[in-house]
Design a protein around this motif. Structure first.
Motif, short mmCIF file in Angstrom:
data_model
loop_
_atom_site.label_atom_id
_atom_site.label_comp_id
_atom_site.label_asym_id
_atom_site.label_seq_id
_atom_site.Cartn_x
_atom_site.Cartn_y
_atom_site.Cartn_z
N ALA A 43 75.74 42.45 70.37
CA ALA A 43 76.60 42.32 68.70
C ALA A 43 76.08 41.63 68.59
O ALA A 43 76.32 40.60 67.92
N PRO A 44 75.20 42.77 66.59
CA PRO A 44 74.95 43.95 66.64
C PRO A 44 74.01 44.25 67.81
O PRO A 44 73.21 43.56 67.85
N LYS A 45 74.26 45.75 67.92
CA LYS A 45 72.97 45.93 68.61
C LYS A 45 71.73 47.00 67.90
O LYS A 45 70.71 46.09 68.50
N ARG A 46 72.25 47.04 66.69
CA ARG A 46 70.99 47.26 65.52
C ARG A 46 70.71 46.64 64.32
O ARG A 46 72.34 46.06 64.07
N VAL A 47 70.30 45.57 63.88
CA VAL A 47 70.13 44.44 62.58
C VAL A 47 68.40 45.37 62.40
O VAL A 47 67.57 45.78 62.15
N SER A 48 68.83 44.99 60.59
CA SER A 48 68.19 44.85 59.67
C SER A 48 67.86 43.87 59.11
O SER A 48 68.47 42.89 58.41
N VAL A 49 66.66 43.51 58.89
CA VAL A 49 66.46 41.75 57.86
C VAL A 49 65.10 42.37 57.29
O VAL A 49 63.84 43.38 57.63
N SER A 50 65.24 41.12 56.12
CA SER A 50 64.08 41.00 55.68
C SER A 50 63.07 40.63 56.54
O SER A 50 63.29 39.10 57.48
N ARG A 51 61.02 41.01 55.91
CA ARG A 51 60.25 39.90 56.40
C ARG A 51 60.56 38.00 55.89
O ARG A 51 61.52 38.02 55.04
N ASN A 52 60.13 37.43 56.86
CA ASN A 52 60.13 35.48 57.26
C ASN A 52 61.57 36.08 57.46
O ASN A 52 62.25 34.21 57.65
N GLU A 53 62.82 36.85 57.77
CA GLU A 53 63.85 35.67 58.24
C GLU A 53 64.24 36.27 59.69
O GLU A 53 63.53 36.49 60.31
N ARG A 54 65.28 34.84 59.50
CA ARG A 54 65.18 34.65 61.23
C ARG A 54 66.42 35.32 62.10
O ARG A 54 67.74 35.02 60.65
N VAL A 55 66.18 35.64 63.01
CA VAL A 55 67.33 36.22 63.84
C VAL A 55 67.40 35.15 65.08
O VAL A 55 66.42 33.96 65.23
N ILE A 56 68.97 34.47 64.97
CA ILE A 56 69.37 33.89 65.98
C ILE A 56 70.17 34.77 67.57
O ILE A 56 70.84 35.68 66.49
N TRP A 57 70.11 34.86 68.48
CA TRP A 57 71.03 35.40 69.73
C TRP A 57 71.47 33.93 70.04
O TRP A 57 70.90 33.22 70.01
N ARG A 58 72.74 34.62 70.20
CA ARG A 58 73.75 33.40 70.75
C ARG A 58 74.30 33.87 71.84
O ARG A 58 74.86 35.41 71.48
N ASN A 59 74.65 33.12 72.90
CA ASN A 59 75.11 34.15 73.75
C ASN A 59 76.81 33.16 73.94
O ASN A 59 76.71 31.89 73.94
N ALA A 60 76.99 34.28 73.30
CA ALA A 60 78.82 34.06 73.36
C ALA A 60 80.03 34.59 74.61
O ALA A 60 81.46 34.43 74.45
N GLY A 61 79.01 34.30 75.45
CA GLY A 61 80.26 35.38 76.88
C GLY A 61 80.02 34.02 78.19
O GLY A 61 79.59 32.86 77.92
N ASN A 62 80.61 34.74 78.86
CA ASN A 62 80.62 33.39 80.06
C ASN A 62 79.02 33.89 81.35
O ASN A 62 78.94 33.42 81.95
N ASN A 63 78.58 34.79 80.97
CA ASN A 63 77.49 35.31 81.84
C ASN A 63 75.81 34.64 81.08
O ASN A 63 76.36 34.84 80.05
N ASP A 64 75.27 34.80 82.00
CA ASP A 64 74.07 34.00 81.39
C ASP A 64 73.28 35.63 81.28
O ASP A 64 73.66 37.09 81.80
N HIS A 65 72.10 35.83 80.22
CA HIS A 65 71.60 36.44 79.56
C HIS A 65 70.10 36.03 79.26
O HIS A 65 70.05 35.37 79.49
N THR A 66 69.15 37.07 78.95
CA THR A 66 67.98 36.77 78.29
C THR A 66 67.89 38.02 77.58
O THR A 66 68.66 38.58 76.60
N VAL A 67 66.75 37.71 76.76
CA VAL A 67 66.11 37.90 75.02
C VAL A 67 65.15 37.68 75.38
O VAL A 67 63.88 37.18 75.67
N THR A 68 64.78 39.42 75.74
CA THR A 68 63.10 40.14 76.43
C THR A 68 62.73 40.54 75.29
O THR A 68 63.27 41.53 75.43
#
Length: 113
Positions: A43-68
């Motif tokens: 969440a959010p599932k879809r994002v739009s960013v500008s070139r050179n913008e940094r995206v951060i993924w944070r595991n805010a839940g109780n389960n392990d996840h991957t970003v693949t």
């Protein structure tokens, strides 16, 4: 001794150079977008960013996840324990897709540009 006129001209030139530098960087070199992995969804599932913008993924839940990454164009495969983060700076315009290898229904998309 330097005249006020010459000093003002030099300050003006420096301000113009600074404005050009900001424009070249797109004004987003420090910008970021945060995506949270929680309850087996991004969440959010879809994002739009500008070139050179940094995206951060944070595991805010109780389960392990991957970003693949999948679908080409970039490479990312990180496992996140609860509370962990990972980041990626997108330097090319395009559509970037990712998913969680642990939870088949978790996927997302980043639009750059």
């Amino acid at each position: 001794m330097m005249s006020i006129r010459i000093l003002r001209h030099r300050i003006f030139v420096l301000l113009v150079l600074a404005a050009v530098l900001v424009a070249m960087l797109g004004g987003t070199a420090l910008a970021r977008q945060t995506i949270r992995a929680r309850d087996n969804r991004f969440a959010p599932k879809r994002v739009s960013v500008s070139r050179n913008e940094r995206v951060i993924w944070r595991n805010a839940g109780n389960n392990d996840h991957t970003v693949t990454a999948f679908g080409g164009g970039w490479s990312k495969d990180v496992r996140l324990d609860p509370g962990e983060t990972t980041r990626f700076r997108f330097d090319q315009n395009g559509i970037y897709r990712y998913r969680c290898k642990i939870h088949a229904n978790m996927d997302g998309r980043i639009r750059v540009g």
